[in-house]
Structures are given as C-alpha cells and as structure tokens.
Design an enzyme around this catalytic site. Structure first.
Site, PDB file in Angstrom:
ATOM      1  CD1 TRP A  42      -7.106  10.743   3.108  1.00 18.99           C
ATOM      2  CD2 TRP A  42      -6.991   8.525   3.325  1.00 18.99           C
ATOM      3  NE1 TRP A  42      -5.799  10.414   3.398  1.00 18.99           N
ATOM      4  CE2 TRP A  42      -5.707   9.063   3.542  1.00 18.99           C
ATOM      5  CE3 TRP A  42      -7.150   7.146   3.412  1.00 18.99           C
ATOM      6  CZ2 TRP A  42      -4.596   8.273   3.847  1.00 18.99           C
ATOM      7  CZ3 TRP A  42      -6.043   6.351   3.708  1.00 18.99           C
ATOM      8  CH2 TRP A  42      -4.795   6.920   3.918  1.00 18.99           C
ATOM      9  CD1 TRP A  84      -0.701   2.305   2.374  1.00 18.33           C
ATOM     10  CD2 TRP A  84      -2.638   1.916   1.325  1.00 18.33           C
ATOM     11  NE1 TRP A  84      -1.481   3.424   2.525  1.00 18.33           N
ATOM     12  CE2 TRP A  84      -2.678   3.214   1.896  1.00 18.33           C
ATOM     13  CE3 TRP A  84      -3.744   1.451   0.617  1.00 18.33           C
ATOM     14  CZ2 TRP A  84      -3.777   4.045   1.770  1.00 18.33           C
ATOM     15  CZ3 TRP A  84      -4.841   2.279   0.499  1.00 18.33           C
ATOM     16  CH2 TRP A  84      -4.862   3.564   1.073  1.00 18.33           C
ATOM     17  CG  ASP A 107       0.109  11.217   2.828  1.00 14.32           C
ATOM     18  OD1 ASP A 107      -0.918  10.694   2.401  1.00 14.32           O
ATOM     19  OD2 ASP A 107       0.169  11.812   3.918  1.00 14.32           O
ATOM     20  CB  SER A 135       3.285  12.711   5.898  1.00 19.49           C
ATOM     21  OG  SER A 135       2.747  11.771   5.008  1.00 19.49           O
TER      22      SER A 135
END
Ligand code: FRU
Length: 618
Positions: free
Chosen positions: A388, A126, A129, A186
């Site tokens: 999302w 997966w 960002d 992130s």
C-alpha cells in the site's frame, strides 16, 4: 444544448450533451455497447452514472480527463433505444466530453511495458486483494478487488477469472459490482453442499464487506447458481454489523467446522479478529476474539484466514493456522502477511507463541494473502504483489496490480515451534518452456553467466542448490545490460538470505513521479543513484519506500545447502528457499529485461549445484 464535438464525427449524431447545473447529461440514441471514457490519472474523481431510472443505479468515480488523457475505460451502456449517462463534478472546460467515444469493442491489447507475462493481472484497470477464491467442479475461481474505471484504487467490484490449473486464467466479467450500499470489499466464498442457506445444493455463496461512508463496515452475502458467473445479493443484507460500532470491521473468511456442523466466520475487527458462527450463513452469533496485542505491533488487521494443516504431513497432528494481513507497520514498511499457529475448539483459538512475529513472506510485495476454499487437503494461497505504500503509483497505466504465483502452504516444526512454508504450487511447473542446464560451479570470486537468461523476455526461473562457505557470502545477481541488477545472497555471518533491489531499475516512486518514458527515467535514475550512499542489506529504508533490501532468517532452514527457486517475470522477483521455508516477493522495474546471471562469493568458496534456467511462458 451542446452538440457532441467534432472529435467523433462517426458517432456525433448519436450523442447529445447537455449541461444542467453541475450535472452533464449525455443522451445516446441507438447506443453502442460502450461509452469509452478518457481518464487522466492525476486528476480528481468525477462521478458517472448510467441512468436507467432504477434505484439500483450507482454512481461510479472516474478521473475524467481535464486537459489530457492517459487511457480509456469502457463504460457499459444499456441495450435500450436511448442510454442516458450523467456526470457530476466535471471541472469546467474539461476535454473529457470531447474525447469520449462510442464503441462496440474495447481493445485490451497490452500497452504496459511492465505487465507480467505469466502472472495474473486483469485485462485493464486496477486490482488489489484476491478474494472469494473457491474451487468447484474442476474450476478455480479467483475473484479480486477490482476497479474497472481506472488503474488506481476505487469503485470496488469483485473482478472474476477462472482456471483449471491455477496458471492459465480465463477473464470473465466482474461478478459483483459496487452498488448503492457501497464498495464490495474483500471476503470469501463457500460451496453450500447441504443447502444451508436455501439457494440450492452446491450454490456458491459469497460473503463480503460492504463499505460506505454512510454506514459502518457490514458483512453481506450473495449467491450464485451458475457456477460463480453471476451473483444475486441477499435481500436481507447486511447479515452482520459490528456490535460496538467499529469502523474497521471487514474481510470475512467463512469455513465449515464439521465438529459443530456450523459455518464459522473470522473477520478483522480493527486490531483483533473475531469469530462468529452460523447454521445458515444469514444469522451469525459472536464466539470469541483473538489477536489484540499479539505478533507485530502496532497493527491493523485485514483479510484474515483460518485453516487446518498437518504438522510435517502427519494427519494425526493437525494444527489451526490464522493468517493475518497487516497494514501499515510491517517489517519492511507498509503491508505484509503474518501468521499464528495453534488450536481451535469451536470456541477459542489459542496460540502458545502468539508474541512471536512470524512472516509468511519476507519481501515487500506480498499482501492480502488468502486461501481457496473447498480444495480438500491442499491449502492454496494467492497473494497480491504490491504494498500500500506505493501500490497506486507503480509505473503502469492500462493495468495496475498483479498476483503472486499460486502457493501451497504446509506446516513444519522447528525447535519445538510451528512454522508455515509457502512454496510455489507444483502446477507452476507447467509454465516451463525450455531448460538450460548449467551444471555445477565452485565459485571463488565470481562466475559470470552473461546471457544465461537471454531471449526469455524477462520471464524465467532459476534453480540451484547453494552451499555458502561457513562465514561467507554466496550470491546470485540477475541483471540486464543497463547495469541494473537484483541480488539474492546468503550472508552466513548474520544468518540472512537477502534480496537487494536498490539498483534493480526504477525505484524512485515519488508522488506523481511515475515516468512515462523509461529511457528518460533511466537517466534520472542513474543520476539519483550516483548521489546515494553504498547499498545496505539491513532492510532499513534506503532512500524511499521502494529502494531497499529485504531479508529472511536462515534459522528457519536445516542443513548447510539451500535450494533456491527464483521466479522472474518482467517486474517481479519471487524467491523460495528450501520449499518455501523462506519466501520473498519483491517488485522490480528494470528498464530492459533481465537476462544475465552472475554467481559471486565473498569470504570463501561456495558451491552452486544443479543450476538450471527455465524459460517461462503461458
Ligand atoms: C486490504 C484491503 C481490505 C479491503 C480491501 C479494499 O488490502 O484494505 O481490508 O477489504 O483492501 O479494497
């Protein structure tokens, strides 16, 4: 004691599986490089640990197979004589232990129908960002939110790839792994030219959020002295905690502010962003905040960025730009990127039109957009092509998550206000492998260009200069031979450029409804579409979060002719109008590759000039 099952005769003698209370303990003698773990996506996560006896050993969440497996993920073992793997929370009777395999290799040959061919995706697992992007010594480093143990969100690592030209990427091992402090969320990276942090001149320093249910979100740093390949976490982490116990405090972007000879950090703090400053990347002082109640409301800011650009290329007129990614609540539902343009004096960011909402991209699949650091005058951005609302259930298995094309950002002035354009970076032209020149067309009704993008495997670019009639519609339809189509059209009456994906292919992403067999899915899809009302173009949800049309305002452009540059890559369509004054990124899932083009008009003649189709490939 349980002998390893007969499903793996060649390796059975190497594995011993024992149940101790709720823990399954697997002892492997003379271990191979990997234990391949079978994953069943709709099942709950179990916890898997490589037990090396160190307090750094970290439990990873894996949706281990209970009664069937969707795919395997590699779980690295130690090079030592015996490896011990522990599993917690495995449901009784699960077939996972029978299906596990020992192997020195892991096959990453693509098995996903919709995997893009020239956009970046990880080899498996997966991705969300992009983060920590930095340019150094001729290499662009792309790090990204990565789960190596399944194709749904989890176990956040910083995956890593490098490129010399922004389009050809070399896959490298993850650079920062989830650890006992939590997920590696992130953040950003900088080149520490003056050795301010003490790890050597030109060390790459990564600044990221550590996320765990055990503590608030905190900011941490790690350094690399081998050109970004491996990182060592700072022993004094975290370097920054929220002063007010905020739960959402993440995604630090750090930049050098020459005037004050200091590092600055912008970090999202729930519904605002906060600035901090530091001399050494370790001690940070609060400076100010921006954003509460501004732009799109209500909002939850994520992945902010802050950089300087000249207005219309004039270096005497520099402005600061803050980009913010917001989720949920955006124009087309779910997540998107907005921005503010203003001035910064080292203390405060001021933006005169902060009540306006300015979108960087008018599609539904453009999120977590951030820019590279250390690229001199150029501002280069990468976006995650998803939303999302459905990111976890798109029709992929081996590999879920792709980036948009690399984009170059520029500032322009229109009617006294400042806007960002976001165009495909010129480096993307290197992908053109063949060009069909289709000349000019005056279109009164339709001009069918059947097969104009045939034999391109759904990976091509269309360019044209479109002059719609004063109050009419001028469109380009891209379709396959299964009557699926994406339509891009200018509607002059309401001043919009629209991308309609309501009939683009699979659009029915109910929970767990991701079809395994696309032909079957196709039938189901037609059946559903037959029951739907006519298409709409107003970007109101159609029948679910996916089937909709998105649009951008044409008043951002000048003149009566619009240059369109459209990139199609298996499961995405990116539109750039007039050098990115309007950008629009949407996922599509046609069950056969798009290959036809049709030009069409309503309400008057339109001119389509300089029409070109480029075949694109790496
Ligand atoms: C944005 C985001 C970030 C966070 C990361 C976690 O998509 O929610 O705020 O750092 O994803 O993977």
């Amino acid at each position: 004691m349980l002998a390893a099952a007969s499903a793996m005769p060649a390796t059975a003698q190497k594995m011993n599986i024992e149940q101790r209370g709720d823990t399954t303990v697997i002892k492997i003698d003379n271990p191979t490089k990997y234990l391949l773990l079978p994953v069943q996506e709709e099942k709950d996560e179990a916890q898997v640990l490589l037990d090396t006896g160190s307090k750094e050993d970290t439990w990873m969440d894996v949706r281990l197979a209970q009664n069937g497996a969707d795919y395997y993920v590699p779980f690295a073992l130690t090079g030592k004589k015996t490896s011990t793997v522990k599993i917690l929370g495995l449901k009784k009777g699960s077939i996972a232990v029978n299906l596990m395999k020992l192997s020195d290799t892991f096959d990453t040959t693509n098995t996903d129908y919709y995997r893009p061919s020239y956009h970046f995706t990880p080899l498996y697992g997966w991705m969300n960002d992009p983060n920590g992007m930095v340019y150094k010594d001729g290499e662009y480093h792309l790090y990204f939110q990565y789960n190596p143990y399944g194709s749904k969100w989890g176990n956040m690592h910083w995956g890593h790839a490098v490129s010399r030209d922004l389009v050809h990427w070399e896959h490298l091992d993850p650079a920062i792994a989830r650890d006992t402090m939590g997920h590696i969320f992130s953040g950003s990276s900088v080149v520490d030219r003056n050795n301010t942090a003490g790890y050597g001149k030109n060390a790459i320093i990564a600044i990221y959020t550590n996320n765990s249910v055990a503590h608030d979100e905190v900011q941490c740093i790690a350094y690399s002295t081998d050109n970004g390949r491996t990182f060592t976490k700072y022993e004094g982490n975290p370097v920054l905690r929220p002063f007010d116990g905020l739960k959402d405090f993440r995604d630090p972007k750090v930049f050098w502010y020459e005037k004050n000879k200091s590092w600055y950090m912008i970090v999202s703090a729930d519904k605002e962003t906060r600035f901090y400053k530091s001399k050494n990347l370790k001690q940070w002082t609060y400076v100010s905040a921006f954003g509460k109640g501004m732009g799109q409301q209500p909002c939850q800011y994520e992945c902010p960025d802050f950089f300087q650009l000249p207005v219309n290329g004039d270096k005497k007129n520099m402005k600061w730009v803050m980009t913010m990614n917001i989720n949920p609540g955006c124009i087309f539902g779910g997540s998107a990127t907005e921005y503010f343009v203003g001035d910064f004096d080292g203390k405060k960011f001021t933006c005169p039109d902060a009540q306006d909402v300015k979108w960087l991209d008018y599609g539904k699949d453009h999120y977590a957009t951030v820019t590279f650091s250390n690229t001199g005058d150029r501002v280069l951005a990468i976006t995650w092509m998803s939303n999302w609302e459905y990111a976890n259930i798109t029709p992929f298995k081996q590999n879920r998550g792709a980036n948009g094309l690399p984009r170059e950002l520029k500032l322009y002035e229109k009617d006294g206000k400042y806007y960002l354009s976001e165009d495909a970076a010129p480096e993307v032209k290197a992908l053109r492998k063949a060009t069909h020149d289709l000349g000019n067309e005056t279109v009164e009704d339709t001009k069918d260009m059947k097969g104009a993008a045939a034999n391109m495997d759904g990976a091509f670019e269309i360019e044209a200069d479109v002059t719609p009639s004063a109050n009419g519609i001028a469109g380009i339809e891209i379709s396959n031979n299964k009557r699926e189509r994406t339509m891009i059209y200018f509607n002059m009456k309401n001043g919009k450029v629209v991308m309609d994906r309501t009939e683009s292919g699979l659009t029915d992403f109910g929970k767990n409804s991701v079809p395994h067999d696309i032909e079957l899915a196709w039938d189901k899809q037609r059946e559903l579409q037959a029951k739907q009302p006519a298409r709409i173009e107003n970007a109101i949800n159609y029948k679910n979060d996916f089937a909709l049309a998105t649009w951008g305002p044409l008043n951002l452009c000048e003149g009566k002719t619009y240059h369109v540059d459209i990139f199609v890559d298996k499961s995405s369509v990116e539109l750039f109008v007039d050098g990115g004054r309007i950008a629009m990124t949407n996922l599509v899932f046609p069950v056969a590759p798009y290959e036809n083009i049709k030009l069409y008009t309503k309400g008057g003649k339109a001119e389509f000039s300089n029409i070109k189709v480029h075949k694109l490939a790496l």
